[in-house]
Design a protein around this motif. Sequence first.
Motif, PDB file in Angstrom:
ATOM      1  N   ILE A 444       0.833  -1.198   0.000  1.00 63.00           N
ATOM      2  CA  ILE A 444       0.000   0.000   0.000  1.00 63.00           C
ATOM      3  C   ILE A 444       0.871   1.253   0.000  1.00 63.00           C
ATOM      4  O   ILE A 444       1.801   1.393   0.787  1.00 63.00           O
ATOM      5  CB  ILE A 444      -0.935   0.013   1.225  1.00 63.00           C
ATOM      6  CG1 ILE A 444      -1.895  -1.182   1.176  1.00 63.00           C
ATOM      7  CG2 ILE A 444      -1.733   1.317   1.285  1.00 63.00           C
ATOM      8  CD1 ILE A 444      -2.711  -1.367   2.437  1.00 63.00           C
ATOM      9  N   LEU A 445       0.542   2.187  -0.889  1.00 61.66           N
ATOM     10  CA  LEU A 445       1.285   3.439  -1.022  1.00 61.66           C
ATOM     11  C   LEU A 445       0.519   4.626  -0.454  1.00 61.66           C
ATOM     12  O   LEU A 445       1.124   5.597   0.008  1.00 61.66           O
ATOM     13  CB  LEU A 445       1.606   3.702  -2.498  1.00 61.66           C
ATOM     14  CG  LEU A 445       2.402   2.619  -3.223  1.00 61.66           C
ATOM     15  CD1 LEU A 445       2.489   2.942  -4.711  1.00 61.66           C
ATOM     16  CD2 LEU A 445       3.797   2.493  -2.620  1.00 61.66           C
ATOM     17  N   GLY A 446      -0.794   4.565  -0.507  1.00 61.86           N
ATOM     18  CA  GLY A 446      -1.607   5.670  -0.009  1.00 61.86           C
ATOM     19  C   GLY A 446      -3.055   5.268   0.123  1.00 61.86           C
ATOM     20  O   GLY A 446      -3.537   4.407  -0.626  1.00 61.86           O
ATOM     21  N   VAL A 447      -3.744   5.863   1.073  1.00 63.52           N
ATOM     22  CA  VAL A 447      -5.170   5.601   1.286  1.00 63.52           C
ATOM     23  C   VAL A 447      -5.873   6.939   1.488  1.00 63.52           C
ATOM     24  O   VAL A 447      -5.404   7.787   2.255  1.00 63.52           O
ATOM     25  CB  VAL A 447      -5.414   4.695   2.510  1.00 63.52           C
ATOM     26  CG1 VAL A 447      -6.910   4.488   2.735  1.00 63.52           C
ATOM     27  CG2 VAL A 447      -4.717   3.348   2.330  1.00 63.52           C
ATOM     28  N   HIS A 448      -7.009   7.104   0.803  1.00 62.59           N
ATOM     29  CA  HIS A 448      -7.758   8.357   0.853  1.00 62.59           C
ATOM     30  C   HIS A 448      -9.229   8.027   1.075  1.00 62.59           C
ATOM     31  O   HIS A 448      -9.812   7.236   0.333  1.00 62.59           O
ATOM     32  CB  HIS A 448      -7.553   9.140  -0.438  1.00 62.59           C
ATOM     33  CG  HIS A 448      -6.110   9.317  -0.782  1.00 62.59           C
ATOM     34  ND1 HIS A 448      -5.358  10.352  -0.272  1.00 62.59           N
ATOM     35  CD2 HIS A 448      -5.268   8.555  -1.535  1.00 62.59           C
ATOM     36  CE1 HIS A 448      -4.112  10.229  -0.709  1.00 62.59           C
ATOM     37  NE2 HIS A 448      -4.032   9.149  -1.475  1.00 62.59           N
ATOM     38  N   ILE A 449      -9.818   8.630   2.108  1.00 65.38           N
ATOM     39  CA  ILE A 449     -11.198   8.337   2.481  1.00 65.38           C
ATOM     40  C   ILE A 449     -11.988   9.640   2.499  1.00 65.38           C
ATOM     41  O   ILE A 449     -11.599  10.602   3.166  1.00 65.38           O
ATOM     42  CB  ILE A 449     -11.282   7.662   3.859  1.00 65.38           C
ATOM     43  CG1 ILE A 449     -10.411   6.399   3.898  1.00 65.38           C
ATOM     44  CG2 ILE A 449     -12.733   7.311   4.197  1.00 65.38           C
ATOM     45  CD1 ILE A 449     -10.339   5.741   5.276  1.00 65.38           C
TER      46      ILE A 449
END
Length: 502
Positions: A444-449
């Motif tokens: 995982i490189l990035g998570v956006h919610i």
Amino acid sequence: MAMALARRSKNLYSCGVLRYSLSLTSFSRGFASAGSDENDVVVIGGGPGGYVAAIKAAQLGLKTTCIEKRGTLGGTCLNVGCIPSKALLHSSHMYHEAKHSFARHGVKFPSVEVDLPAMMGQKDKAVANLTRGIEGLFKKNKVNYVKGYGKFISPSEVSVDTVEGGNAVVKGKNIIIATGSDVKSLPGITIDEKRIVSSTGALALSEIPKKLVVVGAGYIGLEMGSVWARLGSEVTVVEFAPDIVPSMDGEIRKQFQRALEKQKMKFMLKTKVAGVDTSGDLVKLTLEPAAGGEQSTLEADVVLVSAGRSPFTAGLGLDKIGVETDKIGRILVNEKFSTNVSGVYAIGDVIPGPMLAHKAEEDGVACVEMIAGKAAHVDYDMVPGVVYTHPEVASVGKTEEQVKALGVEYCVGKFPLLANSRAKAIDDAEGLVKILAEKETDKILGVHIFGPNAGELIHEAVLALHYGASSEDIARTCHAHPTMSEALKEAAMATYDKPIHI
């Protein structure tokens, strides 16, 4: 199951959980006088970075003094920032829900009205309880607390003009600068905290403005604009850049702006303020395109200047002891938070990195642990960011634009909250979860919610990034049903394979 949970070779420090004591009711003006005895650690500034550093130092057995000019602990965050703004965000959201949403759930009222003094009173009570709670933690951990403005007279001595009107000299083997940041001013705009306000003034308005102009479309401006828009203000956001919140993932940003526009907030992007006239009953702003062009005017009852923050180092005497700063006033430090002057350290908003309270706390803990001879590390790529509007936006790691710029091959997984059973059940289903992962390894490189409770949901992703998890690791982790956290699981499934519910 992909097992991408190998621990980092770096020694990560324990964050710890600080609990405020809310039951304490009375405190002395200071816990001890600032005598000539030398401290192991002296902290200048009692905000999130400073007070946490002081408590941690004391817990490690170091004789510690904290100097705070405000007279109350917690810094900008607790006194005039994070905490009071979240109190008003919650109160205004409750009003907005009662007025616009409750009837759909079968809850009806003859009328709903705002009691602004009561709303402000609730906010002030929360702030007062929390500041007293930190003083209680200082007492519990035997941190000496000096109320006054500190400035260096040598690398190991701080002169303090106390709030009582006296002066004391505090000596320390190690001195940590944790003085935070202040509102960034704009040329030609004078903040009077009445009609032209900073975030501080926007938290204490005595009446709901009919028209509010927010200058700056960052986290703070959008949050405060959201508060007053919910309470009935006509809100217009003026932003010099072509986008709101430039650091945000582009796809998320577009959906976020559309959501705010549906809430009747207006946006004037690529626009700058060329002049301000306060001579009339209304504040008159002269605007022009950022690239130059024909001018226009915009009137408001109140103008909120929210163009960012600047490191607060004025009057500290840094030049007297030779501490180096960069061109925008940030103190230069190495990986151990040490300045170029031996024994002098700096943390939080006065050094490079995100200007966030939780980042400052991490800096504070790591700094004193290294002073105590322990291993510590802070990775700024893994500091989460949250916008506390409704819906909220939360993120950690890289945006899609950043991943593209790095030239990394990647996969994207998305899941809309419209397909999440909990979100649909409570009729609050606007938003999505987006995950970026390296194509070859699935790391995982990035998570956006973007959605309700995003600021709480993001921390599963923060932990995943810290441990180098893959999207499959999250996807194969059982999530309770029905919860909004299932949207993160489904987005992870979409990243490495296929989701179930779309």
